[in-house]
Design an enzyme around this catalytic site. Structure first.
Site, mmCIF file in Angstrom:
data_model
loop_
_atom_site.group_PDB
_atom_site.id
_atom_site.type_symbol
_atom_site.label_atom_id
_atom_site.label_comp_id
_atom_site.label_asym_id
_atom_site.label_seq_id
_atom_site.Cartn_x
_atom_site.Cartn_y
_atom_site.Cartn_z
ATOM 1 N N SER A 1 -8.293 -0.191 -5.708
ATOM 2 C CA SER A 1 -8.596 0.048 -4.305
ATOM 3 C C SER A 1 -10.102 0.248 -4.111
ATOM 4 O O SER A 1 -10.872 -0.675 -4.310
ATOM 5 C CB SER A 1 -7.778 1.231 -3.792
ATOM 6 N N LYS B 1 0.847 -1.190 0.000
ATOM 7 C CA LYS B 1 0.000 0.000 0.000
ATOM 8 C C LYS B 1 0.881 1.238 0.000
ATOM 9 O O LYS B 1 1.166 1.842 1.035
ATOM 10 C CB LYS B 1 -0.943 0.002 1.204
#
Length: 587
Positions: free
Chosen positions: A386, A190
């Site tokens: 995402s 991430k």
């Protein structure tokens, strides 16, 4: 006393002048709105000019102004509108061929591939596709490589060099300024917030960027090979040695077919159409032709309909508009489509890098309610990453372009902190509370251990829910999802191999699947959302926003403006975020 009278009279005069100017401006707008548009005429023996000198959007959208209907807008030159126009041109007897004329192309690779597929289908009719440019950027060359014949100006160049992604890092900048970002994240890959934590790219981030860049580059090479018959290995040599940097080199390496000036190119076009050199070349732009053909393919009574709902832009909590995806406008669109008996299936077109976790969950819930009534198919654009993948995962079926950037199943939270900045400026703050956690967050104080713990717990909870949503939607176990998650980014080509998508293709593929699931054949398309606008609000915002952007671009330059804009966007985000890596641009 006379002075004050003059000042007062000046102020009154300015007020009256401003009022009259506004009235005259409004009357002028009304006059323009009352004037009927000139009908678009397609001449016989015409060529369709695919000049993409504007930003390509999946959905431009219809804008409706309450009480000012003459201001309503419905541009038709969206990506989908242009593809439908090219499809119509295939059987239009007035259109003999297509000319691609682009120096710059403002589109993502997934969008370009969709256009490219439409041009390949057009060529099946036996009609020609030719291309000319003074300078081919890599994107414009990729699109133009589908042409039967490619021209370049004798002083031009072909930019064919491979793909690159550049990211800015701000750790030292934060140390020097004292303005920092408090970051809490979950997921090995991430990397959306990595620029605030490091001065250089992490090995994990480099690994995923190299992976998806190579995947996209492989698709580009494969497509060009099929059109130009240049082997993939040769294309790598051409890119590494910049063998398109001059027209002669490009010609020798078969990137192009002819070197010539624009008048020579149009002369060849006229000859192909059976015209004399002095004759006018009949042509129509893709923008005009999209407008012309819209009523022809969109009109006509069809008993059954398929709703196409466009979710384009960052996901932000709120109503949403043509620039941002909000739960308000998307959920209203889903509800309208769900409750309309004539609509038999829904295609949700997702082109978003993600954003608010809460908004993504609210849209997920509306999809859950909708697919109990009728099938929901997702079509992915340039991005469905995402939060974009969060909402996509709940569909009955997912279609992605090979070059779609998706996945990025991870979570982060980010809070700006000015503690050290305040210390440098001599500013202090003092807090009085009734309870231990009365202050959850303060810009003037660093996060306490407890605050960090509570935020981390929230991040882990959202990540766990994200895994659950994907696992349930895709028929996988949470452990299996976690293995391919951790914030890792994938292309459509990679995602199909790991179960994140069902099929590769464009919006047409998604529509075909929707007809199968709904068990219908002939149908009309109904597009959502329609953007409701307030004229006075739009008028007051437009000038201020444009002036501010222009001034910042002038002072900071284009690259500096992009950095400022991305930092500003991050400071505006609220709550836990599901977002594609920060500041990632593919060139």
């Amino acid at each position: 006393m006379a002075f004050f009278k003059r000042v007062l009279s000046t102020i009154v005069g300015l007020i009256i002048f401003s009022f009259l100017s506004f009235i005259l401006f409004f009357m002028f707008i009304a006059f323009l709105g009352s004037q009927g548009e000139e009908p678009i005429i397609v001449e016989n023996n015409s060529v369709l000019n695919l000049s993409l000198n504007f930003e390509i959007e999946d959905h431009i959208g219809k804008k409706e102004y309450k009480d000012y209907t003459f201001l309503n807008e419905h541009p038709k030159h969206s990506l989908f509108g242009m593809i439908k126009a090219i499809e119509f041109a295939k059987t239009d007897p007035k259109i003999k061929g297509i000319t691609i004329e682009n120096n710059l192309t403002f589109a993502g690779y997934a969008q370009l591939r969709a256009l490219r597929d439409a041009l390949i289908d057009f060529k099946d009719s036996g009609k020609f596709v030719v291309a000319y440019s003074d300078i081919y950027t890599q994107q414009s060359y990729y699109l133009s490589s589908v042409a039967d014949s490619i021209y370049v100006n004798p002083s031009g160049t072909i930019e064919f060099k491979g793909l690159a992604s550049e990211q800015y890092y701000f750790k030292d900048f934060q140390e020097k300024t004292g303005l920092k970002m408090e970051v809490v994240r979950h997921g090995k890959y991430k990397s959306a917030v990595e620029p605030f934590l490091e001065n250089e790219m992490s090995a994990a981030n480099r690994e995923q960027i190299e992976s998806y860049l190579n995947s996209i580059w492989s698709t580009i090479k494969t497509d060009i090979n099929q059109s130009r018959n240049i082997p993939s290995e040769t294309l790598n040599v051409i890119a590494d040695s910049l063998l398109g940097r001059t027209p002669d080199l490009a010609l020798d390496n078969k990137l192009i077919d002819k070197v010539g000036y624009y008048d020579e190119y149009t002369g060849a076009l006229k000859q192909q159409l059976g015209l004399q050199i002095e004759d006018k070349l009949p042509s129509i732009s893709i923008r005009e032709y999209s407008e012309y053909t819209y009523s022809k393919w969109a009109s006509g009574y069809k008993k059954d309909k398929i709703a196409v709902i466009f979710a384009e832009g960052d996901i932000i909590y709120g109503e949403g508009d043509e620039n941002f995806v909000g739960q308000g406008i998307i959920n209203k669109s889903l509800k309208k489509a769900r409750e309309d008996d004539k609509i038999k299936a829904i295609v949700l077109r997702v082109n978003s890098p993600g954003g608010s976790a809460l908004t993504s969950e609210l849209i997920w819930r509306e999809i859950e309610l909708t697919k109990k009534v009728k099938p929901v198919v997702v079509s992915m654009g340039n991005y469905a990453a995402s939060g974009g993948y969060y909402i996509a995962s709940n569909a009955d079926y997912i279609v992605a372009e090979p070059m779609t950037v998706t996945g990025s199943i991870g979570v982060f939270g980010i809070l700006p902190n000015g503690t050290e900045l305040f210390e440098k400026w001599g500013i202090s703050t003092h807090q009085v509370t009734t309870n231990t956690n009365a202050i959850t967050y303060s810009f003037s104080k660093p996060l306490s251990e407890n605050q960090h713990k509570y935020i981390k717990e929230g991040i882990i909870d959202v990540y766990d829910l994200f895994l659950t949503r994907v696992a349930d939607g895709r028929g996988m176990t949470k452990d299996d999802v976690n293995t391919i998650a951790q914030g890792r980014v994938w292309t459509g080509s990679e995602a199909i191999d790991i179960g994140l998508v069902d099929e590769l293709g464009g919006l047409d593929t998604a529509l075909k699947k929707a007809t199968e699931l709904a068990n219908i054949e002939d149908y009309a398309i109904k597009e959502f959302p329609v953007f409701k606008k307030d004229f006075m609000e739009s008028l007051s915002q437009l000038g201020l926003m444009k002036t501010k952007e222009e001034l910042l671009k002038e002072e900071l330059g284009e690259d500096g403006y992009k950095v400022w804009k991305e930092i500003k966007t991050h400071t505006q985000r609220e709550g836990v975020q599901l977002l594609f890596p920060y500041g990632t641009h593919i060139e």
